[in-house]
Design an enzyme around this catalytic site. Structure first.
Site, PDB file in Angstrom:
ATOM      1  CB  CYS A  76      -0.877  -0.018   1.337  1.00  0.00           C
ATOM      2  SG  CYS A  76      -0.048  -0.322   2.753  1.00  0.00           S
ATOM      3  CG  HIS A 100      -0.685   4.144   4.897  1.00  0.00           C
ATOM      4  ND1 HIS A 100      -1.253   3.970   5.988  1.00  0.00           N
ATOM      5  CD2 HIS A 100      -0.006   3.193   4.182  1.00  0.00           C
ATOM      6  CE1 HIS A 100      -1.222   2.853   6.323  1.00  0.00           C
ATOM      7  NE2 HIS A 100      -0.611   2.225   5.418  1.00  0.00           N
TER       8      HIS A 100
END
Length: 343
Positions: free
Chosen positions: A128, A248
């Site tokens: 990711c 994130h």
């Protein structure tokens, strides 16, 4: 439009749930849908486009007649991916199992879709954090060749799964109520020691390697080179878990072979599909996890020259790692293959 027999392995987890959300949002052309999970989750009932589905236990017979298999990740991919391919499915796998296999394409559709054609039944979804970073690196590399990348990540607890998200919420409640905190998930449920994440940062994601980097850090290093087809690119990473539920963030420093201006960088990034430039210091506008959660695009801001090197640039990038960093990227691979008659 042709429709496809589709399976989701790991349907009850965070990424599996996001697959279901995105299939509905994007009107993905599935014909028959199988929702698969472990024996523990079998029997769970889930709604997809107004129809109730019962989650089945994944077995070697689960992939009969399946054309597209979306794997949410985990160690079970190692066993079930070859099984699904043998049954005739194309597997798009979100685990780390096949990412560095030279026979398996590692794909971010906006960045290297041309590599999909080389698949032999399995296509790997990158880590990711890697996906979020390369979405910003690729348009810059297109205008000024990169030679070194330094990244520090600020990774949400959802990267550790539903249990990690629940643990953060429990710890926040405990702090508010003044009750004791007993961590049991982060930095990893199987690790010998666990730390509180609420009001804290944990500079370890996954296990340490012999070179003292974590496995997560080495994923970012090796996967970035593979996706960008540049074995000579120097990359170093420090990955940190932060007390944020979702999305994130990454601080990235890039050194180039040639000059690149802030204006050129902004123009290239803004023109790149899936990237939004949010960079207005005068108005205190920049990407933040709170505002990128649930969004498909990654956002880039704090773009500025690195004054410590001749040709360098700093920027800050945020992206929802469950969507673009996982389920959305995998679904986009499937959509690309459908659009180009590759299934």
């Amino acid at each position: 439009m042709r429709t496809y027999n589709t399976a989701i392995l790991g349907a009850t987890g965070a990424v599996g749930q996001e697959f279901i959300n995105l299939i509905e949002e994007r009107n993905f052309p599935f014909k028959n849908l199988k929702l698969l999970a472990s024996k523990r989750s079998a029997g769970t009932k889930l709604m997809v486009k107004g129809k109730e589905y019962v989650v089945e236990e994944a077995t070697d017979d689960s992939f009969k007649d399946v054309e597209i298999a979306l794997f949410a990740g985990g160690s079970i991919s190692k066993h079930f991916a070859p099984v699904a391919v043998k049954a005739g499915a194309v597997v798009i796998d979100n685990s780390s199992t096949f990412r560095m296999d030279p026979e398996v394409p590692l794909i971010v559709p906006e960045v290297n879709p041309e590599a999909i054609k080389d698949h032999k039944g399995i296509i790997a979804n990158p880590n990711c954090s890697t996906i979020i970073m390369v979405m910003a690196l690729k348009p810059l590399d297109n205008i000024a060749k990169m030679k070194r990348v330094v990244v520090s990540t600020y990774q949400a607890v959802s990267g550790g799964g539903k249990e990690a998200m629940e643990e953060l919420e429990e710890q926040l409640r405990a702090i508010a109520e003044g009750t004791p905190i007993e961590p049991h998930i982060l930095p990893g449920a199987s690790m010998p020691k666990h730390y509180q994440i609420a009001s804290n940062l944990i500079p370890q994601i996954d296990v340490f390697q012999d070179n003292l980097y974590t496995k997560e850090e080495m994923k970012m290093i090796n996967e970035t080179r593979k996706i960008l087809s540049d074995d000579k690119l120097r990359v170093t990473a420090t990955t940190v878990r932060v007390p944020v539920l979702r999305s994130h963030a990454e601080s990235v420093n890039v050194e180039f072979d040639d000059a690149i201006s802030v204006e050129e960088a902004k123009k290239a990034l803004q023109a790149f599909p899936g990237v939004v430039v949010r960079d207005n210091p005068d108005e205190m506008e920049y990407p933040m996890p709170l505002f990128t959660s649930g969004k498909d695009d990654v956002e880039v801001g704090r773009i500025r020259l690195d004054e410590s090197v001749e040709y360098g640039l700093n920027f800050w990038v945020c992206g929802d790692q469950i969507r673009k960093g996982a389920a959305l990227n995998a679904l986009q691979i499937a959509e690309y293959m459908i659009e180009h008659d590759m299934i």
